[in-house]
Design a protein around this motif. Structure first.
Motif, mmCIF file in Angstrom:
data_model
loop_
_atom_site.group_PDB
_atom_site.id
_atom_site.type_symbol
_atom_site.label_atom_id
_atom_site.label_comp_id
_atom_site.label_asym_id
_atom_site.label_seq_id
_atom_site.Cartn_x
_atom_site.Cartn_y
_atom_site.Cartn_z
ATOM 1 N N ILE A 262 10.054 -2.099 11.788
ATOM 2 C CA ILE A 262 9.295 -3.349 11.672
ATOM 3 C C ILE A 262 9.706 -4.088 10.402
ATOM 4 C CG2 ILE A 262 6.992 -4.278 11.326
ATOM 5 C CD1 ILE A 262 5.965 -2.119 13.157
ATOM 6 N N VAL A 263 9.823 -3.345 9.295
ATOM 7 C CA VAL A 263 10.229 -3.985 8.036
ATOM 8 C C VAL A 263 11.648 -4.532 8.152
ATOM 9 C CG1 VAL A 263 10.595 -3.610 5.593
ATOM 10 C CG2 VAL A 263 8.690 -2.549 6.704
ATOM 11 N N LEU A 264 12.523 -3.765 8.839
ATOM 12 C CA LEU A 264 13.892 -4.246 9.063
ATOM 13 C C LEU A 264 13.895 -5.524 9.889
ATOM 14 C CD1 LEU A 264 16.193 -1.228 9.875
ATOM 15 C CD2 LEU A 264 16.493 -2.938 8.131
ATOM 16 N N GLY A 265 13.017 -5.577 10.896
ATOM 17 C CA GLY A 265 12.918 -6.774 11.716
ATOM 18 C C GLY A 265 12.523 -7.983 10.896
ATOM 19 N N LEU A 266 11.551 -7.807 10.000
ATOM 20 C CA LEU A 266 11.139 -8.924 9.143
ATOM 21 C C LEU A 266 12.294 -9.366 8.251
ATOM 22 C CD1 LEU A 266 7.555 -7.865 8.087
ATOM 23 C CD2 LEU A 266 8.228 -9.594 9.701
ATOM 24 N N SER A 267 13.093 -8.387 7.797
ATOM 25 C CA SER A 267 14.220 -8.713 6.931
ATOM 26 C C SER A 267 15.284 -9.503 7.697
ATOM 27 C CB SER A 267 14.777 -7.405 6.389
ATOM 28 O OG SER A 267 15.750 -7.629 5.460
ATOM 29 N N ILE A 268 15.522 -9.111 8.977
ATOM 30 C CA ILE A 268 16.494 -9.845 9.792
ATOM 31 C C ILE A 268 15.998 -11.257 10.068
ATOM 32 C CG2 ILE A 268 17.630 -9.879 12.034
ATOM 33 C CD1 ILE A 268 17.545 -6.868 12.001
ATOM 34 N N GLY B 149 11.307 -9.370 -2.692
ATOM 35 C CA GLY B 149 10.028 -8.848 -3.187
ATOM 36 C C GLY B 149 9.149 -8.376 -2.052
ATOM 37 N N VAL B 150 9.100 -9.177 -0.955
ATOM 38 C CA VAL B 150 8.261 -8.804 0.187
ATOM 39 C C VAL B 150 8.747 -7.492 0.792
ATOM 40 C CG1 VAL B 150 7.639 -9.470 2.523
ATOM 41 C CG2 VAL B 150 7.536 -11.129 0.717
ATOM 42 N N THR B 151 10.100 -7.365 0.958
ATOM 43 C CA THR B 151 10.629 -6.145 1.554
ATOM 44 C C THR B 151 10.341 -4.933 0.682
ATOM 45 O OG1 THR B 151 12.397 -7.524 2.398
ATOM 46 C CG2 THR B 151 12.679 -5.167 2.604
ATOM 47 N N ALA B 152 10.479 -5.100 -0.650
ATOM 48 C CA ALA B 152 10.251 -3.972 -1.547
ATOM 49 C C ALA B 152 8.804 -3.496 -1.453
ATOM 50 C CB ALA B 152 10.596 -4.361 -2.975
ATOM 51 N N VAL B 153 7.849 -4.452 -1.480
ATOM 52 C CA VAL B 153 6.437 -4.056 -1.432
ATOM 53 C C VAL B 153 6.101 -3.446 -0.074
ATOM 54 C CG1 VAL B 153 4.095 -4.926 -1.529
ATOM 55 C CG2 VAL B 153 5.751 -5.702 -3.169
ATOM 56 N N ALA B 154 6.678 -4.032 1.023
ATOM 57 C CA ALA B 154 6.399 -3.484 2.351
ATOM 58 C C ALA B 154 6.913 -2.051 2.465
ATOM 59 C CB ALA B 154 7.050 -4.367 3.418
ATOM 60 N N LEU B 155 8.119 -1.805 1.946
ATOM 61 C CA LEU B 155 8.659 -0.452 2.038
ATOM 62 C C LEU B 155 7.851 0.530 1.205
ATOM 63 C CD1 LEU B 155 12.490 -1.008 2.100
ATOM 64 C CD2 LEU B 155 11.046 -0.098 3.871
ATOM 65 N N SER B 156 7.334 0.077 0.055
ATOM 66 C CA SER B 156 6.526 1.004 -0.744
ATOM 67 C C SER B 156 5.215 1.316 -0.028
ATOM 68 C CB SER B 156 6.274 0.425 -2.128
ATOM 69 O OG SER B 156 5.390 -0.643 -2.049
ATOM 70 N N LEU B 157 4.666 0.303 0.691
ATOM 71 C CA LEU B 157 3.462 0.582 1.489
ATOM 72 C C LEU B 157 3.773 1.567 2.603
ATOM 73 C CD1 LEU B 157 1.828 -2.920 1.753
ATOM 74 C CD2 LEU B 157 0.915 -0.937 0.609
ATOM 75 N N VAL B 158 5.001 1.449 3.190
ATOM 76 C CA VAL B 158 5.393 2.395 4.235
ATOM 77 C C VAL B 158 5.459 3.807 3.664
ATOM 78 C CG1 VAL B 158 7.307 3.064 5.720
ATOM 79 C CG2 VAL B 158 6.600 0.721 5.642
ATOM 80 N N ILE B 159 5.987 3.922 2.434
ATOM 81 C CA ILE B 159 6.056 5.248 1.804
ATOM 82 C C ILE B 159 4.653 5.822 1.645
ATOM 83 C CG2 ILE B 159 6.640 6.463 -0.329
ATOM 84 C CD1 ILE B 159 8.941 4.576 -0.697
ATOM 85 N N ARG B 160 3.714 4.981 1.208
ATOM 86 C CA ARG B 160 2.343 5.465 1.025
ATOM 87 C C ARG B 160 1.717 5.899 2.348
ATOM 88 N NH1 ARG B 160 -0.624 5.104 -3.754
ATOM 89 N NH2 ARG B 160 -2.339 6.082 -2.679
ATOM 90 N N TYR C 243 14.252 2.468 -10.418
ATOM 91 C CA TYR C 243 13.844 3.671 -11.130
ATOM 92 C C TYR C 243 12.570 4.252 -10.518
ATOM 93 C CZ TYR C 243 13.186 6.634 -15.202
ATOM 94 O OH TYR C 243 13.052 7.701 -16.016
ATOM 95 N N THR C 244 11.599 3.344 -10.210
ATOM 96 C CA THR C 244 10.344 3.814 -9.606
ATOM 97 C C THR C 244 10.595 4.485 -8.267
ATOM 98 O OG1 THR C 244 9.371 1.846 -10.558
ATOM 99 C CG2 THR C 244 8.000 3.095 -9.075
ATOM 100 N N VAL C 245 11.437 3.856 -7.426
ATOM 101 C CA VAL C 245 11.640 4.399 -6.082
ATOM 102 C C VAL C 245 12.430 5.700 -6.138
ATOM 103 C CG1 VAL C 245 12.702 3.958 -3.861
ATOM 104 C CG2 VAL C 245 11.454 2.172 -5.001
ATOM 105 N N LEU C 246 13.431 5.786 -7.041
ATOM 106 C CA LEU C 246 14.253 6.992 -7.095
ATOM 107 C C LEU C 246 13.468 8.181 -7.611
ATOM 108 C CD1 LEU C 246 17.787 6.024 -8.347
ATOM 109 C CD2 LEU C 246 17.117 6.878 -6.157
ATOM 110 N N HIS C 247 12.480 7.930 -8.463
ATOM 111 C CA HIS C 247 11.726 9.046 -9.018
ATOM 112 C C HIS C 247 10.453 9.326 -8.235
ATOM 113 C CE1 HIS C 247 13.897 9.944 -12.824
ATOM 114 N NE2 HIS C 247 14.537 8.907 -12.361
#
Lengths: 123, 231
Positions: free
Chosen positions: A36-42, A94-105, B224-228
């Protein structure tokens, strides 16, 4: 009717719109959060391509007054969409980075990436 | 069933989008024509900046860029906040396989030249294609290379925050100097110089250097945040 017969126009705008549609399709139908995040990026890339294409001028040069190009002001392509796309790329990052971090959580919390296995998140 | 609905609605959307943009046409002068000429001639005659995109991003629409830099700052802060729990300490980060001797020596050799290239790109942002965002990203890729190669390579978080805040304060204070001396935010207060020289365009070069430092620090912080991250 002849606007549908211009091959160049169809190729340029068609590819940009196709990218947008592929992105939207991925974001709407895929089950994996990463997809889904990849789709938004495309989708982002398609919009950028479209904006740059609108600013093009036939036989135009880049909007840079480098030495030897100082008097070519009237054949320069439109710099405004390019400046806007520069902004849009950064925002998209920025949007992709925050979305991916939410996916990690979410993955950490539910131990799955499939949205149909995460309760309360069904379509 | 869901896929069919999505495909049909996307087909309708795609048809009308293509219709609209084919109506506009490709490579023809169009609706922003007057604005474009104004920006081009202002950039050439009053600001003496050769890269018109830089002139628009940093001067004519400089307030937008301040907002954009703020969004990037917000993204890096949000990333740090979301991934706050469970952080690896330096040196115990999980790597798939250790880097070979060739990669280690090559990374050590390449890192200074990558940083130099990034600095070149953002210092010459008003003369040639490039600028603060691009140069900052290039510098961050250099740090990414070092972090991927050496598993105990560490970037001081305090130093990143220091650079980032200093660059942001520089940007805002240049804007405020323009406001108090010329009457509008980010107005040019320095002499503009000659076209196609390094010292041209007044405050644009300084602002882009500040943006370059800020973007490099933010992106390095994100990497750095993501790698760690501990999984």
């Amino acid at each position: 009717m002849e606007k549908y017969l211009n091959i160049l126009n169809i190729a340029i705008y068609g590819s940009a719109v196709l990218l947008m549609l592929i992105g939207l399709y991925g974001a709407l139908t895929k089950k994996s959060l990463i997809k889904i995040v990849l789709g938004l990026s495309i989708l982002d890339s398609g919009v950028h391509l479209l904006m740059i294409a609108i600013g093009y001028l036939k036989d135009g040069t880049a909007p840079i007054f480098s030495p030897g190009n100082e008097d070519k002001m009237n054949i320069m392509v439109d710099p405004i969409p390019q400046a806007l796309v520069l902004t849009a790329i950064v925002i998209g990052f920025g949007v992709t980075a925050v979305a991916l971090s939410l996916v990690i959580r979410l993955y950490r919390h539910h131990n799955t990436l499939r949205i149909d296995e995460i309760k309360k998140l069904k379509w | 069933m869901k896929k069919v609905i999505v495909l049909i609605s996307l087909g309708i959307l795609g048809f009308y989008l293509i219709d609209i943009f084919l109506g506009i046409g490709f490579g023809v002068p169009h609706f922003t024509n007057g604005v474009k000429d104004l920006y081009l001639s202002n950039s050439k005659d009053t600001l003496k900046v050769s890269n018109v995109v830089t002139a628009i991003v940093v001067n004519f629409r400089g307030f937008d860029t301040l907002g954009e830099v703020t969004v990037l700052f917000l993204a890096s802060t949000a990333l740090g906040g979301i991934l706050y729990k469970k952080r690896h300490h330096v040196g115990e980060r999980s790597v798939l396989f250790p880097a070979s001797q060739v990669v280690m020596s090559g990374a050590k050799l390449l890192f200074p030249s990558i940083v130099l290239l990034g600095a070149y790109v953002f210092i010459h942002g008003h003369l040639s294609p490039g600028g603060g965002f691009q140069g900052g990203t290039i510098i961050a890729t250099g740090f990414l290379l070092m972090l991927l190669t050496y598993r105990n390579y560490s970037v001081s978080h305090n130093r990143l925050v220091y650079f980032e805040s200093l660059a942001g304060i520089l940007f805002v204070s240049i804007g405020l100097v323009g406001y108090f001396s010329k009457g509008s935010f980010l107005e040019n207060v320095l002499p503009v110089g000659n076209m196609n020289e390094l010292f041209s365009g007044g405050v644009i070069g300084i602002i882009y250097i500040a943006v370059g430092f800020k973007v490099a620090a933010e992106l390095t912080g994100i990497i750095y945040t993501v790698l760690h991250e501990k999984d």
